[in-house]
Enzyme design. Structure first.
Site, PDB file in Angstrom:
ATOM      1  NE  ARG A 218      22.047  45.763 -21.179  1.00  0.00           N
ATOM      2  CZ  ARG A 218      22.658  46.365 -22.196  1.00  0.00           C
ATOM      3  NH1 ARG A 218      22.094  47.440 -22.747  1.00  0.00           N
ATOM      4  NH2 ARG A 218      23.789  45.902 -22.676  1.00  0.00           N
ATOM      5  CE  LYS A 240       8.070  29.527 -11.708  1.00  0.00           C
ATOM      6  NZ  LYS A 240       7.795  28.085 -11.523  1.00  0.00           N
ATOM      7  CD  GLU A 282      -0.942  24.183 -13.960  1.00  0.00           C
ATOM      8  OE1 GLU A 282      -0.846  24.229 -12.711  1.00  0.00           O
ATOM      9  OE2 GLU A 282       0.015  23.936 -14.700  1.00  0.00           O
ATOM     10  CE  LYS A 324       1.704  31.390 -10.759  1.00  0.00           C
ATOM     11  NZ  LYS A 324       1.913  30.796 -12.095  1.00  0.00           N
ATOM     12  CD  GLU A 334       9.755  27.747  -8.655  1.00  0.00           C
ATOM     13  OE1 GLU A 334      10.474  26.835  -9.037  1.00  0.00           O
ATOM     14  OE2 GLU A 334       8.797  28.192  -9.306  1.00  0.00           O
ATOM     15  NE  ARG A 338       6.066  31.723  -8.956  1.00  0.00           N
ATOM     16  CZ  ARG A 338       6.130  32.767  -9.780  1.00  0.00           C
ATOM     17  NH1 ARG A 338       6.743  33.872  -9.389  1.00  0.00           N
ATOM     18  NH2 ARG A 338       5.566  32.727 -10.972  1.00  0.00           N
ATOM     19  CG  ASN A 342       6.411  24.241 -10.266  1.00  0.00           C
ATOM     20  OD1 ASN A 342       5.711  24.705 -11.154  1.00  0.00           O
ATOM     21  ND2 ASN A 342       7.476  24.861  -9.799  1.00  0.00           N
ATOM     22  CG  HIS A 345       4.157  21.593 -12.858  1.00  0.00           C
ATOM     23  ND1 HIS A 345       3.009  21.373 -12.137  1.00  0.00           N
ATOM     24  CD2 HIS A 345       3.890  22.647 -13.679  1.00  0.00           C
ATOM     25  CE1 HIS A 345       2.081  22.252 -12.512  1.00  0.00           C
ATOM     26  NE2 HIS A 345       2.590  23.033 -13.432  1.00  0.00           N
ATOM     27  CG  HIS A 349       8.022  20.318 -16.617  1.00  0.00           C
ATOM     28  ND1 HIS A 349       8.617  21.256 -15.802  1.00  0.00           N
ATOM     29  CD2 HIS A 349       6.826  20.850 -16.988  1.00  0.00           C
ATOM     30  CE1 HIS A 349       7.814  22.303 -15.683  1.00  0.00           C
ATOM     31  NE2 HIS A 349       6.730  22.077 -16.389  1.00  0.00           N
ATOM     32  CG  HIS A 362       1.809  22.582 -19.111  1.00  0.00           C
ATOM     33  ND1 HIS A 362       3.028  22.063 -18.713  1.00  0.00           N
ATOM     34  CD2 HIS A 362       1.352  23.327 -18.066  1.00  0.00           C
ATOM     35  CE1 HIS A 362       3.296  22.468 -17.488  1.00  0.00           C
ATOM     36  NE2 HIS A 362       2.303  23.238 -17.073  1.00  0.00           N
TER      37      HIS A 362
END
Length: 461
Positions: A218, A240, A282, A324, A334, A338, A342, A345, A349, A362
């Site tokens: 955990r 992330k 990026e 960032k 986010e 935030r 992206n 993206h 994606h 990517h």
């Protein structure tokens, strides 16, 4: 037979001026060095004026050695002993890293940036709180840097034991089956809650190791050591973590912050050119969405970045991390701001999912997706055509694709984008540019015709 006379004589003497045989801390002392020949003499007087300074007086019989002016008989040189000592230390001690802080209250952490940081064991060791460490890496990076990381963790620190798990390299392995290999190793090694996971590699390793750390027992501590431009400027910062699902990228994961991010820029020396270019997508993103000055710097320095100029790369990494870190500090999970990170993206994606994970890197997919987002922004009337041209030009300078693969169709884009993480109440929200360079919005309030027109403009069917 005439006696031979030595033409030179040297004498040395000293005289404490504080009244004792040896100078005390607050005393001054004079030391004399005299060199004499039959024609001339030179005297050097060294006065220790204080613990922090030294004064030298140089004189030459018959005239000054430092000035041609008549009557000048001596020249004085004063130097700070502290400065002299600092210069000596700088030659032998490692250079301190540049540090960017991610401000998140009790979850705050530093990003260390610099050359040779893996040779400074204290940087890693100060963030390892228990005695057990698991390094997660892949079969490309392990032969290059695993031993160096193990040495940095254990040098002068014999109480720490290090295990490692080496995963296959590639986006297509960013899945549940590969994730289980990390858990298998951690459980077999009987790691406890005070252990630390270390991600050594690019974005895939960082995302998977972070997700494993968030889930194992955990939650255990973890550290990011990114070895690609992509990971150094983006994925290693901000917490992330996650894995892909066959229906969508990064759909399974958690927000989980590291203890620190250690960016040794020397690791980029072994990075393939294609991976270098992928990471620059990026970097370019930050300029387009929020930092016009940085974008203009990139336009002037893209060739230096592509040529791996150390100072240019270090500045690009630092400025990207600062951008960032600022956004993450304001919106960790986010909820709005935030998401603007992206840009491109959602389209990118879709390319990765539809074309096949790992077929394009990517950053390559994000680059094409960025051009599509910029195109849509222009169709909406939110930006002028100069920004469209500048965005395309800089991506081409970085040798990145500016159109999706020709196998991608409008329907492929729409089906994948329908399950994007940014969909809310059935509405697809996008990051689009709006206004002058360096400004963007995260919104679902746009004309759907513009999206359709952009998809049809970039797809053959």
């Amino acid at each position: 037979m005439a006696a031979t006379v030595n033409p030179f004589s040297v004498s040395v003497s000293s005289k404490p001026t504080g009244g004792s045989a040896f100078p005390k801390p607050n005393d001054s002392a004079d030391f004399f060095l005299r060199v004499q020949n039959p024609l001339n003499s030179i005297s050097l007087r060294s006065s220790f004026v204080s613990p922090g300074s030294i004064e030298l007086s140089l004189s030459q019989g018959g005239g000054s050695v430092t000035s041609a002016k008549r009557g000048a008989q001596s020249a004085r040189i004063r130097a700070s002993l502290a400065q002299v000592m600092d210069q000596s230390v700088a030659k032998t001690d490692p250079i301190a890293p540049t540090t960017v802080d991610v401000a998140l209250g009790d979850r705050s952490y530093p990003i260390y940036i610099g050359s040779g940081l893996l040779d400074q064991p204290h940087l890693l060791q100060r963030h390892v709180h228990g005695k057990r460490v698991l390094v997660v890496t892949n079969d490309t990076v392990a032969p290059l840097y695993l031993n160096k990381v193990v040495e940095a963790l254990t040098k002068g620190n014999p109480n720490v034991s290090v295990e490692s798990v080496i995963l296959p390299d590639g986006e297509k392995y960013k899945d549940m089956d590969t994730l289980m290999k990390i858990f298998d190793k951690a459980i077999e090694s009987r790691l406890d809650r005070r252990c630390t996971f270390i991600a050594l590699g690019g974005g895939v390793i960082g995302d998977m190791c972070g997700f494993a750390a968030a889930s194992f027992l955990r939650g255990v501590n973890f550290i990011q050591i990114p070895t690609t431009v992509m990971a150094q400027v983006d994925s290693s910062v901000g917490g992330k973590t996650g894995i892909n699902h066959r229906l969508g990228k990064n759909l399974i994961g958690a927000f989980y912050q590291p203890q620190c991010v250690l960016i040794d820029t020397d690791t980029l020396n072994t990075l393939p050119d294609r991976e270098l270019a992928s990471g620059l997508a990026e970097v370019i993103k930050y300029g387009l969405i929020r930092d016009a000055d940085f974008f203009e710097w990139q336009e002037k320095n893209m060739q230096a970045l592509m040529a791996r100029d150390p100072s240019a790369l270090t500045y690009a990494i630092k400025r990207s991390c600062e951008n960032k870190a600022e956004v993450v500090s304001l919106d960790e999970k986010e909820s709005g701001l935030r998401a603007t990170l992206n840009l491109g993206h959602t389209f990118g994606h879709a390319i990765e999912t539809g074309f096949g994970y790992g077929q394009w890197l990517h950053g390559e997919a994000v680059a094409a997706g960025t051009v599509m987002a910029v195109d849509m922004s222009y169709r909406l009337g939110w930006i002028d055509d100069s920004i469209v041209k500048r965005a395309r030009d800089i991506l081409q300078q970085a040798k990145l694709p500016t159109t999706p693969p020709n196998t991608m169709t409008v329907e492929m884009f729409k089906s994948v984008m329908a399950v994007d993480k940014k969909v809310a109440d059935g509405l697809l929200r996008l990051i689009l540019l709006k206004g002058p360079l360096g400004n963007c919005v995260f919104t679902g309030d746009y004309d759907r015709k513009a999206l359709d027109e952009t998809l049809r403009a970039f797809c053959k069917s």
